[in-house]
Design a protein around this motif. Structure first.
Motif, PDB file in Angstrom:
ATOM      1  N   LYS A 103       0.810  -1.223   0.000  1.00  0.00           N
ATOM      2  CA  LYS A 103       0.000   0.000   0.000  1.00  0.00           C
ATOM      3  C   LYS A 103       0.842   1.270   0.000  1.00  0.00           C
ATOM      4  O   LYS A 103       0.378   2.330  -0.388  1.00  0.00           O
TER       5      LYS A 103
ATOM      6  N   THR B 256      -7.811   5.446 -15.627  1.00  0.00           N
ATOM      7  CA  THR B 256      -8.618   6.555 -16.130  1.00  0.00           C
ATOM      8  C   THR B 256      -8.025   7.884 -15.695  1.00  0.00           C
ATOM      9  O   THR B 256      -8.697   8.897 -15.673  1.00  0.00           O
TER      10      THR B 256
ATOM     11  N   GLU C  81       6.822  20.229 -11.921  1.00  0.00           N
ATOM     12  CA  GLU C  81       6.979  19.142 -10.950  1.00  0.00           C
ATOM     13  C   GLU C  81       7.462  17.863 -11.620  1.00  0.00           C
ATOM     14  O   GLU C  81       8.019  16.989 -10.968  1.00  0.00           O
TER      15      GLU C  81
ATOM     16  N   ILE D  79      -4.799   7.922   2.153  1.00  0.00           N
ATOM     17  CA  ILE D  79      -5.683   7.878   0.989  1.00  0.00           C
ATOM     18  C   ILE D  79      -6.968   7.212   1.459  1.00  0.00           C
ATOM     19  O   ILE D  79      -6.941   6.102   1.988  1.00  0.00           O
TER      20      ILE D  79
ATOM     21  N   THR E 144     -10.301   3.482   4.802  1.00  0.00           N
ATOM     22  CA  THR E 144      -8.923   3.904   4.610  1.00  0.00           C
ATOM     23  C   THR E 144      -8.198   2.943   3.674  1.00  0.00           C
ATOM     24  O   THR E 144      -8.207   1.734   3.913  1.00  0.00           O
ATOM     25  N   ILE E 145      -7.564   3.445   2.633  1.00  0.00           N
ATOM     26  CA  ILE E 145      -6.728   2.586   1.790  1.00  0.00           C
ATOM     27  C   ILE E 145      -5.336   2.504   2.392  1.00  0.00           C
ATOM     28  O   ILE E 145      -4.849   1.427   2.696  1.00  0.00           O
ATOM     29  N   THR E 146      -4.692   3.636   2.565  1.00  0.00           N
ATOM     30  CA  THR E 146      -3.429   3.604   3.299  1.00  0.00           C
ATOM     31  C   THR E 146      -3.446   4.776   4.258  1.00  0.00           C
ATOM     32  O   THR E 146      -4.078   5.804   3.994  1.00  0.00           O
TER      33      THR E 146
ATOM     34  N   GLU F 271      -0.563   6.538   7.164  1.00  0.00           N
ATOM     35  CA  GLU F 271       0.591   6.419   8.032  1.00  0.00           C
ATOM     36  C   GLU F 271       0.917   7.776   8.617  1.00  0.00           C
ATOM     37  O   GLU F 271       0.500   8.810   8.094  1.00  0.00           O
TER      38      GLU F 271
ATOM     39  N   GLN G 216       3.854  10.361   9.861  1.00  0.00           N
ATOM     40  CA  GLN G 216       5.255  10.721   9.864  1.00  0.00           C
ATOM     41  C   GLN G 216       5.433  11.747  10.966  1.00  0.00           C
ATOM     42  O   GLN G 216       4.832  12.809  10.911  1.00  0.00           O
TER      43      GLN G 216
ATOM     44  N   SER H  87       3.028   3.176  11.106  1.00  0.00           N
ATOM     45  CA  SER H  87       2.262   2.806   9.916  1.00  0.00           C
ATOM     46  C   SER H  87       1.254   1.734  10.253  1.00  0.00           C
ATOM     47  O   SER H  87       1.027   1.403  11.403  1.00  0.00           O
TER      48      SER H  87
ATOM     49  N   GLN I 244      -9.024  19.180  -7.827  1.00  0.00           N
ATOM     50  CA  GLN I 244      -8.842  19.455  -9.256  1.00  0.00           C
ATOM     51  C   GLN I 244     -10.037  18.863  -9.982  1.00  0.00           C
ATOM     52  O   GLN I 244     -10.220  17.651  -9.998  1.00  0.00           O
TER      53      GLN I 244
ATOM     54  N   GLU J  64     -13.261  10.564 -15.203  1.00  0.00           N
ATOM     55  CA  GLU J  64     -12.446  10.572 -13.982  1.00  0.00           C
ATOM     56  C   GLU J  64     -13.155  11.380 -12.899  1.00  0.00           C
ATOM     57  O   GLU J  64     -13.840  12.360 -13.183  1.00  0.00           O
TER      58      GLU J  64
ATOM     59  N   ASN K 277      -8.225  16.967  -1.820  1.00  0.00           N
ATOM     60  CA  ASN K 277      -7.077  17.068  -0.928  1.00  0.00           C
ATOM     61  C   ASN K 277      -7.458  17.896   0.289  1.00  0.00           C
ATOM     62  O   ASN K 277      -8.119  18.923   0.166  1.00  0.00           O
TER      63      ASN K 277
ATOM     64  N   LYS L  65       0.011  14.365   3.099  1.00  0.00           N
ATOM     65  CA  LYS L  65      -0.663  14.123   1.821  1.00  0.00           C
ATOM     66  C   LYS L  65      -1.951  13.395   2.147  1.00  0.00           C
ATOM     67  O   LYS L  65      -1.983  12.169   2.232  1.00  0.00           O
TER      68      LYS L  65
ATOM     69  N   GLN M 152      -5.677  12.610   1.125  1.00  0.00           N
ATOM     70  CA  GLN M 152      -6.627  12.773   0.034  1.00  0.00           C
ATOM     71  C   GLN M 152      -7.782  11.791   0.082  1.00  0.00           C
ATOM     72  O   GLN M 152      -7.652  10.672   0.543  1.00  0.00           O
TER      73      GLN M 152
ATOM     74  N   ARG N  54     -10.729  10.052  -2.242  1.00  0.00           N
ATOM     75  CA  ARG N  54     -11.160   9.807  -3.629  1.00  0.00           C
ATOM     76  C   ARG N  54     -12.675   9.815  -3.691  1.00  0.00           C
ATOM     77  O   ARG N  54     -13.341   9.443  -2.731  1.00  0.00           O
TER      78      ARG N  54
END
Lengths: 739, 418
Positions: A316, A357, B43, B190, B197-199, B201, B203, B265, B313, B369, B374, B413, B415, B417
């Motif tokens: 992950k 996508t 970037e 994410i 929760t997908i991931t 962790e 920091q 994590s 976005q 899409e 964020n 980070k 986010q 979805r």
């Protein structure tokens, strides 16, 4: 900023610098000098005021001195005669009571980079080495290296080298590291500084006192040390243990590399180390700095070559986040492909499905290719996802999916049925050459299972006049002829039309020739056509061979923590070669073997020159007949006797290579289709004593290199060597012809 | 090692160059410009660019590319870390690191670079030692310098260079002895469509500001040190002691420094302090879409969530959005399609929401899409991992220092979805 008209600026500044009123006012004087420096940093040529700047160096103002020295270092090579005037002031400053001034003057003097300065700087450097301020010693030690470079790589000053070796015991850690750096540069011709046991142990004991840069560099130098006994080795490893947990990723990687190299005979230690750096490496992969992430990911991929399951439980961590730059996303997708196992395949595929996508077409396509490569193991799930993607009717997605399908049916014939069902309808969403070729190939080879295949091809035939890509026309010819063999009734008419068009109207010679060839082939009779065109429709063994075997850690340990994992070896090799060539004058021509043996051969027969390499010890039997099955069996049963990598830039023509190999009696057993990446070929040859050589060529366009692996059924080093030289010559020659 | 350094802005002008060995022509940057052009967005410029004779390693920060030219094989992490250090130093010196500031202070920049590298090798990179060599410009000092004509170069050599403890100078004296520690945690996560929760962790870092007289020896212990999976330390921390007792024992550097950084994590479930409810729908061949998001607190241990901003976005097909927020302000840029909503504090009684419609390109099929949301936020007085400092003791000196510990949780980070 005025790039043009810099003469006016120079004139004005010159006037200001000469003005006694300004010179009297310290502040105004310094401001003018600052302006000179500012223009200099913007790339304007300020060498015109050199004389005035030299005068300005005689001051007590340390900032002004700094600025002037900075200026002089930049322009001294252009005005060596004037720069000599400044030497006097600099020499005087080298014995200033303030250590900062001494250091500054010494550093500037060493950076003047003009001929003739050596004789003036030698004494100040020697004094500097014994200075009581460590600041000055640091500068002086590096100054030794600069002085040596000025001498132009002439003889090494033994006394100076000894002095530097003894300064390795200095109490200031930076002086120690600078000594290493300096010695490395001075002794470059002799292979750099020698790390013997006392030095190695001294450095190891000082490690904890160094800053992170020093630690990283010392770890790099310690790679050269070979411990005498196992006991010593493990003592060293124990000492270095804490650096695997350092706060700086650079030090962690340096320590890891040292562990891997030192423990090269203890695979379990190596594995253990890689397990322990997993944490720091993963942390670097999600670091704030994009650039660090990228480099760390490259190293993760390298570790995965040896320990495929190493990061599987952390899959992950490699999921892409929306805001990451492309280069990181692409690396992460590659890593994900390699991490897939039975437990996480579902989640990984779902994640990749999401990327397909993405707004960025490049990234979406990379994700689709990734699913394609996972499909080699988890065929059904992947084919289902890919089929769903076709439903989106997006041009950039459809073309890549179809290309993936083509590669997939070739490697995994069991999915042919599913692919054939998915294909109808995609032709509307494909515009580019690669995608069209893939679709047409699929329709030709598996046309008997796709009900509407002839009608799709008919559309292509109808529009062949407006088709812009010759490759598509070639593919269309072959596909239609193949389909004609299985479904003659539906295809006969349009095959006729297509052949007529290709022969009569087509302007591209290759297409026309192909058309004529098929026409004549058809004249010979349908059985002959079948014999030639109906090759096997898939080759699962290729996938088996392509599956990279786990590489031993030692094969890449020496490349760890270098630029190699980031860009591949051959590229750096070419760069270093250029440097070598620059330094030692014109390089010998690559084909020196040809050149040297040329005159010995009577000139009447040019053909024989070609055969020179194998006319010696090695005699390859012409017309060796090996079946693919036999080849495969033998290939899998033997070990690699020799492996090497040759540079190969640019495009690639398999046909030329095959022909050239034929000339020297090396037969091609199988090869990938032209344009496949990576491209592979399997070759075989036998010499007159019955010794068999089996060879794999692997061309990786991204590294621009050709990897050769040779296996031999009898171990004979002599003949192996000559065989390899033959191969090299052939490949080298083709490479040259091409360029 | 590092041959030259070029500073390039995002429009492709080289505005500063420095060479430590021979002068490398500016034309080497042409390869960089090529890569920049290919990458379309700044970037996306790859960090390592090969050229026929050199390698260009770059980092992109504050809209400036710091491009290092190297000629021999080097450990890439080393160079990249060093470039980041250069940027950090500039930021430390000038407050902000931007093109105009660097241009204004070009002389100090040159002085600093000269001390940081000699012959291409890193020399003095610790900011407290550098600041003794070259004093940072402040408004006051600039004024004073202009009046008195004095300089911003230290007269004394940094004494720290002669101390037995390389990271601490000798003879430090303070009238107020104080040691402050900030535990700062960032959540990277994410979250998928359905809110799971997908991931995730954490920091974390512990930043310290230590102003203590003499040579103090500190020990810091945690209530729950086992939480820390993966830790890396400042060189001053005695590693063996941590291994055996899970106690941080160290002689601190003087001033500001990062004591340790750690990761927590998936193995220890990470609490997610906010949730986002969203309902974004595009309809086929309709020129209107619905948009609605609500932000609310989840596991915050009773603390308030502050400084919340939401950015997203939107797909290309969205022409404009007419939205009303229940609190805060929002903007939508129809050119870049970037929606941002400055929420502020979350009041659990009255959850902030943003509702309205989107006007879509007429006739186009619905975008395939979905926008990603964020999130930025801050929670004071809370370390989301549950990490707690137990006690801080000082040995080796007689006085009683003032001690302080602060906790803070931020979104990294983060986010969601849709």
């Amino acid at each position: 900023m005025p790039y043009l008209g810099s003469e006016d600026v120079v004139k004005e500044l010159k006037k200001a610098l000469c003005n006694p009123h300004i010179q009297a006012d310290r502040l105004r004087y310094r401001n003018v000098i600052q302006r000179v420096i500012r223009y200099m940093t913007q790339g304007l040529d300020m060498s015109g005021v050199f004389m005035e700047m030299v005068k300005a160096s005689a001051t007590v103002d340390i900032v002004q001195k700094k600025l002037v020295y900075l200026y002089m270092c930049t322009y001294a090579p252009l005005k060596p005669d004037l720069a000599l005037l400044a030497i006097n002031t600099l020499c005087k400053d080298c014995s200033d009571p303030n250590p900062m001034v001494r250091g500054l003057a010494l550093r500037s003097m060493c950076s003047l980079r003009m001929p003739g300065v050596q004789e003036y700087i030698q004494q100040p450097i020697l004094n500097g080495l014994r200075d009581k301020a460590s600041y000055v010693r640091r500068v002086a030690v590096l100054g030794c290296a600069k002085m040596h470079n000025l001498h132009g790589d002439s003889e090494v000053d033994g006394a100076l080298v000894n002095e530097l070796y003894s300064l390795l015991r200095d109490q200031d850690p930076i002086v120690v590291v600078n000594c290493l750096r300096s010695l490395e540069e001075i002794l470059k011709q002799e292979g750099g500084i020698v790390i013997n046991k006392p030095i190695a142990h001294h450095l190891l004991n000082r490690m904890s006192k160094l800053d992170q840069w020093g630690q990283a560099e010392v770890l790099n130098f310690l790679l050269r040390y070979q411990p005498r006994s196992e006991e010593e080795l493990f003592d060293i490893l124990n000492l270095l243990d804490s650096f695997l947990k350092s706060g700086s990723p650079g030090v962690v990687m340096g320590a890891t590399k040292l562990f891997l190299i030192l423990a090269k005979k203890f695979p379990h230690v190596q594995t253990d180390v890689l397990v322990r750096v997993k944490g720091p490496l993963l942390a670097a992969c999600s670091s704030e700095s994009r650039e660090l992430c990228f480099v760390a990911l490259c190293h993760v991929r390298q570790i995965l070559h040896s320990l495929p399951g190493h990061f599987s439980s952390h899959y992950k961590k490699f999921f892409c986040s929306y805001s990451e730059p492309h280069y990181i996303k692409l690396q992460k997708v590659e890593v994900l492909c390699e991490l897939v196992n039975d437990e996480n395949v579902q989640q990984v595929l779902e994640e990749l499905r999401g990327y397909c996508t993405d707004v960025s077409a490049d990234f979406a396509q990379a994700a689709i290719f990734a699913i394609g490569s996972i499909a080699r193991t988890y065929t059904d799930q992947c084919v289902q996802i890919l089929t769903e993607l076709l439903g989106l009717r997006q041009e950039h997605i459809t073309t890549v999916v179809v290309q993936t399908f083509r590669d997939l049916v070739w490697l995994c014939p069991q999915c042919t049925e599913a692919v054939c069902q998915a294909l109808p309808g995609c032709e509307e969403n494909i515009q580019d050459s690669e995608g069209k070729q893939a679709l047409i190939w699929l329709l030709g080879v598996h046309g008997e299972r796709i009900p509407n295949a002839p009608y799709v091809l008919e559309d292509f035939v109808e529009n062949v006049k407006s088709e812009t890509f010759p490759a598509v026309k070639m593919e269309l010819l072959t596909a239609l002829l193949r389909l004609f063999l299985s479904r003659p009734a539906e295809c006969q008419d349009m095959l006729g039309r297509l052949l007529y068009y290709c022969i009569e109207e087509e302007k591209d010679m290759a297409v026309r020739d192909r058309g004529l060839f098929y026409y004549r082939l058809l004249l010979v009779g349908i059985d002959e056509v079948k014999r030639i065109l109906c090759s096997p429709k898939s080759d699962p063994t290729l996938g088996l061979l392509e599956d990279p075997a786990e590489r031993p850690v030692n094969s890449w340990a020496s490349d760890f923590n270098t630029l190699v994992p980031v860009y591949g070896k051959s590229r750096w090799a070419t760069i270093s070669k250029c440097h070598g060539a620059e330094r030692c004058g014109p390089e010998l021509p690559k084909t020196s073997s040809f050149a040297a043996s040329g005159p010995l051969i009577p000139e009447e027969n040019k053909e024989r020159v070609q055969e020179v390499p194998d006319s010696g010890a090695l005699m390859l039997v012409p017309n060796l007949q090996l079946t693919a099955d036999y080849f495969e069996k033998t290939w899998l049963s033997l070990k690699v006797a020799h492996q090497q990598v040759l540079p190969w830039q640019g495009e690639f023509h398999p046909d030329t290579l095959q022909m050239a190999l034929q000339v020297v009696n090396i037969q091609t057993i199988a090869m990938s289709r032209a344009g496949a990446r990576p491209w592979k070929a399997y070759l075989s040859a036998q010499d007159d004593t019955g010794c068999l050589f089996l060879t794999e060529l692997l061309w990786k366009p991204e590294n621009s290199e050709m990897q050769i692996s040779v296996k031999q059924n009898e171990t004979r080093t002599e003949t192996l060597k000559s065989f390899i030289s033959v191969l090299e010559t052939v490949i080298g020659t083709i490479e040259e012809i091409k360029s | 090692m590092i041959h030259s350094l070029f500073l390039i802005n995002s429009s492709g002008d080289i505005f500063l160059e420095k060479h430590w060995k021979s002068v490398v022509s500016r034309s080497v940057c042409d390869y960089f410009f090529e890569a920049q052009e290919r990458a379309t967005e700044a970037e996306n410029v790859p960090p390592v660019i090969p050229t026929p004779h050199h390698y260009l390693l770059n980092v992109y920060r504050h809209k400036i590319f710091f491009v290092a030219v190297i000629q021999t094989e080097v450990p890439p992490l080393f160079v990249i870390e060093f470039l980041h250090r250069v940027v950090d130093t500039f930021q430390d010196y000038f407050g902000v690191c931007s093109e105009p500031v660097i241009k204004d202070n070009v002389v100090v920049v040159y002085e600093v670079l000269e001390e940081m590298l000699d012959n291409g090798f890193p020399l003095a990179t610790e900011s407290n030692i550098l600041k003794e060599l070259i004093k940072p410009p402040t408004i006051l000092r600039t004024v004073v310098n202009t009046i008195t004509g004095s300089t911003n170069v230290g007269d004394q050599l940094p004494t720290g260079q002669l101390s037995v403890v390389p990271w601490r100078r000798t003879g430090v004296k303070y009238t107020n002895n104080e040691a402050y520690f900030d535990v700062i945690e960032e959540i990277d996560a994410i979250i998928d469509k359905s809110g799971s929760t997908i991931t995730a962790e954490i920091q974390g870092v512990i930043d310290a500001c230590v102003k203590l007289t003499g040579m103090p020896d500190l020990t810091l212990s945690f209530m729950n040190p086992r939480l820390l999976d993966d830790v890396s330390f400042h060189p001053c921390v005695r590693f063996k002691r941590w291994e055996s007792e899970r106690i941080l024992s160290f002689i601190p550097p003087d001033g500001n420094f990062r004591l340790l950084s750690y990761h927590v994590s998936a193995q220890n479930l990470v609490a997610i302090p906010v949730y986002v409810k969203h309902n974004i729908s595009f309809r086929d061949s309709s020129s209107l879409g619905r948009f609605e998001i609500t932000v609310g607190p989840k596991q915050t241990m009773g603390k308030t969530i502050e400084g919340v901003t939401v950015t997203s976005q939107m797909p290309k097909g969205v022409l404009n959005m007419s939205l009303t927020p229940s609190q805060g302000t929002h903007t939508f840029d129809p050119v870049t399609k970037m929606l941002s909503w400055d929420v502020g504090k979350i009041n659990p009684q009255k959850l902030p929401s943003l509702k309205g419609t989107m006007s879509l390109q007429a006739g186009a099929s619905k975008p395939d899409e979905n926008p990603t949301i964020n999130l930025q936020f801050k929670i004071q007085q809370l370390a989301i991992s549950g990490l707690k400092v137990n006690r801080l003791d000082m040995y080796g000196e007689k006085y009683k220092p003032f001690k302080g510990i602060k906790y803070m949780t931020k979104a990294g980070k983060f986010q969601v979805r849709t």
